[in-house]
Design a protein around this motif. Structure first.
Motif, PDB file in Angstrom:
ATOM      1  N   TYR A 123      25.652 -15.725 -36.001  1.00 23.63           N
ATOM      2  CA  TYR A 123      24.514 -16.125 -36.830  1.00 23.63           C
ATOM      3  C   TYR A 123      23.827 -17.366 -36.260  1.00 23.63           C
ATOM      4  N   LEU A 124      24.597 -18.396 -35.924  1.00 28.51           N
ATOM      5  CA  LEU A 124      24.004 -19.631 -35.409  1.00 28.51           C
ATOM      6  C   LEU A 124      23.365 -19.428 -34.032  1.00 28.51           C
ATOM      7  N   ILE A 125      23.988 -18.636 -33.179  1.00 30.82           N
ATOM      8  CA  ILE A 125      23.398 -18.355 -31.867  1.00 30.82           C
ATOM      9  C   ILE A 125      22.093 -17.581 -32.025  1.00 30.82           C
ATOM     10  N   THR A 126      22.063 -16.614 -32.947  1.00 30.02           N
ATOM     11  CA  THR A 126      20.847 -15.830 -33.180  1.00 30.02           C
ATOM     12  C   THR A 126      19.705 -16.718 -33.658  1.00 30.02           C
ATOM     13  N   ILE A 127      19.979 -17.606 -34.588  1.00 36.63           N
ATOM     14  CA  ILE A 127      18.944 -18.515 -35.088  1.00 36.63           C
ATOM     15  C   ILE A 127      18.435 -19.413 -33.959  1.00 36.63           C
ATOM     16  N   THR A 128      19.343 -19.934 -33.154  1.00 35.31           N
ATOM     17  CA  THR A 128      18.958 -20.829 -32.061  1.00 35.31           C
ATOM     18  C   THR A 128      18.114 -20.100 -31.022  1.00 35.31           C
ATOM     19  N   VAL A 129      18.475 -18.881 -30.676  1.00 35.30           N
ATOM     20  CA  VAL A 129      17.716 -18.123 -29.675  1.00 35.30           C
ATOM     21  C   VAL A 129      16.339 -17.750 -30.231  1.00 35.30           C
ATOM     22  N   LYS A 130      16.270 -17.360 -31.503  1.00 30.22           N
ATOM     23  CA  LYS A 130      14.973 -17.046 -32.108  1.00 30.22           C
ATOM     24  C   LYS A 130      14.064 -18.267 -32.115  1.00 30.22           C
ATOM     25  N   GLN A 131      14.633 -19.425 -32.455  1.00 28.86           N
ATOM     26  CA  GLN A 131      13.847 -20.652 -32.459  1.00 28.86           C
ATOM     27  C   GLN A 131      13.366 -20.997 -31.056  1.00 28.86           C
ATOM     28  N   TYR A 132      14.206 -20.810 -30.079  1.00 27.45           N
ATOM     29  CA  TYR A 132      13.848 -21.136 -28.703  1.00 27.45           C
ATOM     30  C   TYR A 132      12.718 -20.237 -28.200  1.00 27.45           C
ATOM     31  N   PHE A 133      12.804 -18.946 -28.485  1.00 27.26           N
ATOM     32  CA  PHE A 133      11.798 -18.017 -27.988  1.00 27.26           C
ATOM     33  C   PHE A 133      10.549 -17.947 -28.860  1.00 27.26           C
ATOM     34  N   SER A 134      10.456 -18.709 -29.920  1.00 29.00           N
ATOM     35  CA  SER A 134       9.225 -18.763 -30.704  1.00 29.00           C
ATOM     36  C   SER A 134       8.198 -19.677 -30.040  1.00 29.00           C
ATOM     37  N   PHE A 135       8.617 -20.469 -29.059  1.00 29.32           N
ATOM     38  CA  PHE A 135       7.750 -21.346 -28.274  1.00 29.32           C
ATOM     39  C   PHE A 135       6.896 -22.249 -29.154  1.00 29.32           C
ATOM     40  N   GLN A 136       7.486 -22.873 -30.117  1.00 28.04           N
ATOM     41  CA  GLN A 136       6.762 -23.802 -30.974  1.00 28.04           C
ATOM     42  C   GLN A 136       6.497 -25.092 -30.215  1.00 28.04           C
ATOM     43  N   VAL A 137       5.279 -25.588 -30.369  1.00 27.22           N
ATOM     44  CA  VAL A 137       4.908 -26.865 -29.770  1.00 27.22           C
ATOM     45  C   VAL A 137       4.682 -27.829 -30.918  1.00 27.22           C
ATOM     46  N   LEU A 138       5.427 -28.878 -30.929  1.00 26.47           N
ATOM     47  CA  LEU A 138       5.329 -29.848 -32.002  1.00 26.47           C
ATOM     48  C   LEU A 138       5.082 -31.215 -31.375  1.00 26.47           C
ATOM     49  N   ILE A 139       3.943 -31.758 -31.695  1.00 27.51           N
ATOM     50  CA  ILE A 139       3.599 -33.089 -31.195  1.00 27.51           C
ATOM     51  C   ILE A 139       3.433 -33.978 -32.407  1.00 27.51           C
TER      52      ILE A 139
END
Length: 154
Positions: free
Chosen positions: A93-109
């Motif tokens: 579950y935690l790996i899936t959430i982390t990979v989804k977050q990584y591949f969403s390519f969010q840019v936060l400034i």
């Protein structure tokens, strides 16, 4: 067989041979009937699988599996398998959430200078200028550079 009987009689020469000889014959008969000396007994597929899994479990480096292999009762095996399954599900579950977050390519400034609502003190001890004005004025070349700089901005 006669060698074994001779050894026994040499150990106890004064004992009653009829009673102990009968006991001795029973022991010899039990040993002769044992199957372990005849070679490996054909194990069933289930027994082979069970022993292979047990051997793997004892040498496994995962934390819960050797505990399961060492367990002697079903409740402890069930407890360790439950803990292992919960940990594995949590990991996935935690790996899936982390990979989804990584591949969403969010840019936060988020720039936060921190000067929005701060009260300045009446006395400031910090000087952002690394040079002393009196030291710069003592050197004529730097004095001329300072004059040209101040005239450019006025």
């Amino acid at each position: 067989m006669s060698e074994v009987r001779n050894r026994k009689s040499s150990l106890k020469p004064d004992s009653d041979d009829s009673d102990s000889d009968g006991e001795f014959k029973e022991i010899i008969k039990d040993i002769e009937n044992d199957h372990w000396k005849d070679g490996p007994v054909d194990e069933t597929r289930w027994a082979k699988t069970k022993s292979a899994v047990h051997e793997w479990g004892m040498s496994c480096s995962w934390h819960g599996i050797p505990h399961m292999a060492q367990s002697l009762s079903w409740p402890t095996i069930l407890l360790w398998s439950t803990l292992l399954c919960i940990s594995a599900v949590g990991f996935v579950y935690l790996i899936t959430i982390t990979v989804k977050q990584y591949f969403s390519f969010q840019v936060l400034i988020d720039l936060n200078i921190g000067m929005d609502q701060s009260n300045f003190p009446s006395i400031t001890f910090c000087n952002s200028n690394p040079y002393k004005l009196s030291a710069v004025q003592a050197i004529p070349e730097l004095e001329a550079l300072l004059t040209v700089y101040s005239q450019a901005f006025t």
